[in-house]
Motif scaffolding. Structure first.
Motif, PDB file in Angstrom:
ATOM      1  N   VAL A   1       0.869  -0.968  -0.093  1.00 17.99           N
ATOM      2  CA  VAL A   1      -0.090   0.036   0.072  1.00 17.99           C
ATOM      3  C   VAL A   1       0.954   1.096  -0.005  1.00 17.99           C
ATOM      4  N   SER A   2       0.543   2.087  -0.795  1.00 22.05           N
ATOM      5  CA  SER A   2       1.412   3.439  -1.009  1.00 22.05           C
ATOM      6  C   SER A   2       1.265   4.373   0.044  1.00 22.05           C
ATOM      7  N   TYR A   3      -0.044   4.585   0.678  1.00 19.94           N
ATOM      8  CA  TYR A   3      -0.348   5.393   1.537  1.00 19.94           C
ATOM      9  C   TYR A   3      -1.379   5.208   2.483  1.00 19.94           C
ATOM     10  N   PHE A   4      -1.371   5.631   3.722  1.00 25.59           N
ATOM     11  CA  PHE A   4      -2.462   5.300   4.733  1.00 25.59           C
ATOM     12  C   PHE A   4      -3.013   6.656   5.216  1.00 25.59           C
ATOM     13  N   MET A   5      -4.312   6.412   5.334  1.00 28.50           N
ATOM     14  CA  MET A   5      -5.019   7.506   6.208  1.00 28.50           C
ATOM     15  C   MET A   5      -5.431   6.634   7.358  1.00 28.50           C
ATOM     16  N   THR A   6      -4.943   7.615   8.614  1.00 28.52           N
ATOM     17  CA  THR A   6      -5.307   7.199   9.907  1.00 28.52           C
ATOM     18  C   THR A   6      -5.931   8.319  10.821  1.00 28.52           C
ATOM     19  N   PRO A   7      -7.145   8.397  10.508  1.00 28.56           N
ATOM     20  CA  PRO A   7      -7.830   9.523  11.046  1.00 28.56           C
ATOM     21  C   PRO A   7      -8.073   9.468  12.596  1.00 28.56           C
ATOM     22  N   PHE A   8      -8.129   8.386  13.304  1.00 26.71           N
ATOM     23  CA  PHE A   8      -8.285   8.180  14.600  1.00 26.71           C
ATOM     24  C   PHE A   8      -6.920   8.351  15.289  1.00 26.71           C
ATOM     25  N   ALA A   9      -5.802   7.751  14.629  1.00 23.95           N
ATOM     26  CA  ALA A   9      -4.375   8.225  15.353  1.00 23.95           C
ATOM     27  C   ALA A   9      -4.228   9.668  15.296  1.00 23.95           C
ATOM     28  N   ASP A  10      -4.566  10.098  13.807  1.00 18.56           N
ATOM     29  CA  ASP A  10      -4.208  11.597  13.876  1.00 18.56           C
ATOM     30  C   ASP A  10      -4.887  12.460  14.763  1.00 18.56           C
ATOM     31  N   GLY A  11      -6.301  11.912  14.806  1.00 23.11           N
ATOM     32  CA  GLY A  11      -7.166  12.822  15.761  1.00 23.11           C
ATOM     33  C   GLY A  11      -6.679  12.932  17.393  1.00 23.11           C
ATOM     34  N   ILE A  12      -5.970  11.751  17.575  1.00 26.06           N
ATOM     35  CA  ILE A  12      -5.433  11.610  18.864  1.00 26.06           C
ATOM     36  C   ILE A  12      -4.354  12.656  18.959  1.00 26.06           C
ATOM     37  N   LYS A  13      -3.478  12.648  18.049  1.00 25.87           N
ATOM     38  CA  LYS A  13      -2.360  13.395  18.024  1.00 25.87           C
ATOM     39  C   LYS A  13      -2.631  14.887  18.275  1.00 25.87           C
ATOM     40  N   ARG A  14      -3.758  15.511  17.319  1.00 26.62           N
ATOM     41  CA  ARG A  14      -4.024  16.648  17.573  1.00 26.62           C
ATOM     42  C   ARG A  14      -4.764  17.075  18.725  1.00 26.62           C
ATOM     43  N   GLN A  15      -5.430  16.184  19.338  1.00 24.88           N
ATOM     44  CA  GLN A  15      -6.091  16.582  20.849  1.00 24.88           C
ATOM     45  C   GLN A  15      -4.961  16.521  21.688  1.00 24.88           C
ATOM     46  N   LYS A  16      -4.051  15.744  21.617  1.00 26.49           N
ATOM     47  CA  LYS A  16      -2.695  15.740  22.564  1.00 26.49           C
ATOM     48  C   LYS A  16      -2.076  16.942  22.416  1.00 26.49           C
ATOM     49  N   ALA A  17      -2.065  17.432  21.211  1.00 28.51           N
ATOM     50  CA  ALA A  17      -1.135  18.692  20.881  1.00 28.51           C
ATOM     51  C   ALA A  17      -1.861  20.026  21.592  1.00 28.51           C
ATOM     52  N   GLU A  18      -3.327  19.795  21.053  1.00 26.78           N
ATOM     53  CA  GLU A  18      -3.987  20.936  21.642  1.00 26.78           C
ATOM     54  C   GLU A  18      -4.235  20.967  23.127  1.00 26.78           C
ATOM     55  N   LEU A  19      -4.265  19.967  23.981  1.00 25.04           N
ATOM     56  CA  LEU A  19      -4.340  19.914  25.254  1.00 25.04           C
ATOM     57  C   LEU A  19      -2.920  20.295  26.030  1.00 25.04           C
ATOM     58  N   SER A  20      -1.824  19.924  25.117  1.00 21.51           N
ATOM     59  CA  SER A  20      -0.487  20.228  25.785  1.00 21.51           C
ATOM     60  C   SER A  20      -0.324  21.750  25.493  1.00 21.51           C
ATOM     61  N   LYS A  21      -0.875  22.512  24.586  1.00 23.71           N
ATOM     62  CA  LYS A  21      -0.749  23.750  24.163  1.00 23.71           C
ATOM     63  C   LYS A  21      -1.600  24.606  25.033  1.00 23.71           C
ATOM     64  N   ARG A  22      -2.638  23.977  25.526  1.00 27.82           N
ATOM     65  CA  ARG A  22      -3.400  24.850  26.668  1.00 27.82           C
ATOM     66  C   ARG A  22      -2.842  24.454  28.194  1.00 27.82           C
ATOM     67  N   GLY A  23      -1.902  23.854  28.095  1.00 26.34           N
ATOM     68  CA  GLY A  23      -1.401  23.450  29.314  1.00 26.34           C
ATOM     69  C   GLY A  23      -2.015  22.468  30.272  1.00 26.34           C
ATOM     70  N   LEU A  24      -2.755  21.632  29.645  1.00 23.20           N
ATOM     71  CA  LEU A  24      -3.584  20.682  30.394  1.00 23.20           C
ATOM     72  C   LEU A  24      -3.130  19.560  30.355  1.00 23.20           C
ATOM     73  N   LEU A  25      -2.009  19.275  29.634  1.00 27.04           N
ATOM     74  CA  LEU A  25      -1.504  17.994  29.471  1.00 27.04           C
ATOM     75  C   LEU A  25       0.359  18.073  29.540  1.00 27.04           C
ATOM     76  N   ASP A  26       0.972  17.685  30.244  1.00 27.40           N
ATOM     77  CA  ASP A  26       2.465  17.513  30.166  1.00 27.40           C
ATOM     78  C   ASP A  26       3.042  17.090  28.706  1.00 27.40           C
ATOM     79  N   LYS A  27       3.785  18.010  28.107  1.00 28.57           N
ATOM     80  CA  LYS A  27       4.499  17.589  27.086  1.00 28.57           C
ATOM     81  C   LYS A  27       5.308  16.527  27.036  1.00 28.57           C
TER      82      LYS A  27
END
Length: 546
Positions: free
Chosen positions: A520-546
């Protein structure tokens, strides 16, 4: 106890057909020939099944479903666009073959009625064999594929008329003349009424009924079978054959947007019953033909193959078509049809032809189908041999290679196929279309295909015909937004085999290793990408340790 014998014989028939397919797999023997050989093996050769009357109704169901499927596949718009090549090639091939076979049969001192039926039976080519050969070669869209299928559609209509005629005849030698008046008086009126009902149903009944059945799993398949046998019952009430009722039932569904999906669902059931029909037909074939009849078998086989091929080539050349493509059309259509066997079997049941004639036609079918199939398989060698033979080059006027611009395969489509019209799939389609890409959206639910800015196809990706009609083998890329692991693996496998870049949805990382093995040439991983974005947003707001 007949039901016990029925079950045992059905099991034996299916096992014999499967075993014959396995034994002849490397020889690439056509399926119909395998089924007839399986019948010969368990019938005349081994004597495992000798009486087949309890199987007749089951085998006849296969023919009803075959003609139902032929009707579904007969797209009137496509038939009109097929062109004058199809009309002239089909007309001259059927007419001249019928006349030639009638002359040979009458010259062999067969009765007039038998000679006419043989002429009618031998003028058809095999839809099942030719379409299968074209699908295996991925050449349905090539010039020779389009013309071959168009001629076969024309022949299917003629075969239906011939079956209706023969089914209306009696068993005496004088029945041909005596029955014509009856046919005109009783059948034509009923035929007209049934055609009228078909037109009304296709306009006002079919689509609402199919839309109603769509939300219920399996309901469309059950409804379509009920619709088929309703037409069969109406045809029987009008004194028409079951086959014409089934054909018109399919024709009424052919113009529906669900026709490809119906074809895919009915096809496996039809295959089951058709296997039984041809194996039972093989059981009835005898080896004990006289030397005179064997001479007729080989004479008719040679005549049919050469004549059909030369007529097609001559007509297409006369119309200025490609030499190579014309030869390929002739090679594909150089056999008798499954309808030839059906017509002769029907005539035998009506007492119009003898068992010896049925056996002769069956052996002619085996020989012509096998030889023409092997001819198509070795077509490149045959064409190369013609091009390198100076005398044949002069005969075929093949002075130089033809321009590549006339390649029967056409040009690469550069089309992107997007499978699965969920929210992600629809968004991908819209973004690609906005960038000017050629996109085809595919989904099994026609409601999800509405209001998309691209070409759409309704159907299931397990149906190769669907992917072929979408231009899969020449696609620029295949994108699957499906969350079905089995479907994604199938698409990945086919994309890898065709050397097409493939992008699939990976709901979780557990499915990725198997897909990576399929390149397979490419993967779409919406759930994993969504978790990463949520983690980055929570870290940005100081609600989660980086």
């Amino acid at each position: 106890m007949n039901h016990i014998y029925l079950i045992e014989d059905l099991g034996l028939i299916l096992m014999a057909a499967s075993l014959m397919m396995l034994l002849t797999r490397r020889l690439k023997t056509p399926a119909i020939v395998n089924y007839l050989l399986a019948g010969l093996a368990i019938g005349p050769a081994m004597g495992l099944i000798q009486e087949t009357s309890h199987l007749d109704y089951i085998s006849e169901t296969g023919i009803v479903l075959l003609l139902f499927l032929v009707g579904i596949e007969l797209n009137i718009g496509q038939f009109k666009k097929a062109g004058k090549e199809v009309l002239w090639a089909g007309f001259w091939q059927m007419s001249l073959t019928c006349i030639a076979v009638f002359g040979l049969a009458f010259g062999f001192q067969h009765p007039l009625q038998t000679s006419i039926i043989l002429g009618l039976a031998f003028m058809f080519s095999s839809t099942v064999v030719v379409v299968k050969l074209l699908q295996e070669d991925r050449s349905m869209r090539a010039f020779h594929g389009r013309v071959s299928v168009g001629v076969l559609l024309l022949q299917d209509v003629a075969a239906l008329a011939a079956i209706t005629l023969v089914s209306s005849l009696g068993g005496s030698a004088e029945s041909l003349d005596a029955s014509m008046t009856t046919i005109l008086v009783t059948s034509v009126g009923g035929m007209g009424m049934l055609i009228g009902f078909t037109w009304i149903a296709s306009r006002y009944i079919v689509n609402p009924a199919l839309n109603w059945s769509l939300p219920i799993p399996g309901m469309m398949f059950i409804w379509s079978l009920g619709w088929c046998f309703l037409f069969v019952a109406i045809a029987h009430g009008f004194g028409l054959s079951h086959e014409i009722g089934a054909f018109l039932a399919g024709l009424s569904l052919a113009q529906s947007r669900f026709s490809s999906e119906l074809r895919r669902r009915v096809h496996p059931l039809m295959n089951f019953f058709v296997v039984i029909f041809f194996v039972v037909l093989g059981i009835g074939i005898k080896f004990n033909l006289s030397a005179t009849m064997w001479l007729q078998v080989f004479t008719l086989s040679a005549c049919v193959m050469l004549l059909k091929c030369l007529i097609i080539i001559g007509v297409l050349w006369k119309m200025g078509r490609r030499k190579e493509g014309s030869i390929l059309v002739g090679m594909h259509l150089a056999q008798i049809s499954e309808f030839s066997l059906i017509l002769i079997a029907l005539a035998g049941r009506k007492g119009l032809v003898t068992q010896e004639i049925q056996t002769m036609v069956a052996w002619t079918g085996i020989i012509t189908i096998a030889i023409s199939s092997y001819g198509v398989f070795f077509r490149k060698t045959i064409l190369h041999w013609i091009q390198n033979n100076h005398r044949l080059c002069e005969l075929f006027q093949w002075a130089e290679p033809e321009s590549k611009s006339h390649s029967p395969l056409g040009e690469t489509t550069k089309n992107i196929l997007v499978i699965g019209m969920n929210a992600m799939g629809r968004d991908i389609v819209k973004q690609l279309a906005s960038r000017g890409e050629m996109v085809t959206a595919i989904d099994s639910d026609p409601v999800k295909l509405k209001d998309l800015p691209c070409n759409t196809l309704h159907g299931n990706i397990h149906d190769w015909d669907l992917l072929d009609s979408a231009g899969f083998s020449k696609a620029k890329m295949v994108v699957s937004a499906l969350q079905i692991e089995e479907a994604n693996q199938l698409l990945a496998f086919r994309s890898h085999a065709a050397d097409i870049p493939c992008c699939v949805m990976a709901p979780d990382t557990l499915v990725m290793p198997a897909l990576l093995e399929l390149d397979v040439s490419y993967f779409m991983t919406p759930f994993a990408d969504g978790i990463k974005r949520q983690k980055a947003e929570l870290s940005k707001r100081g609600l989660l340790d980086k």
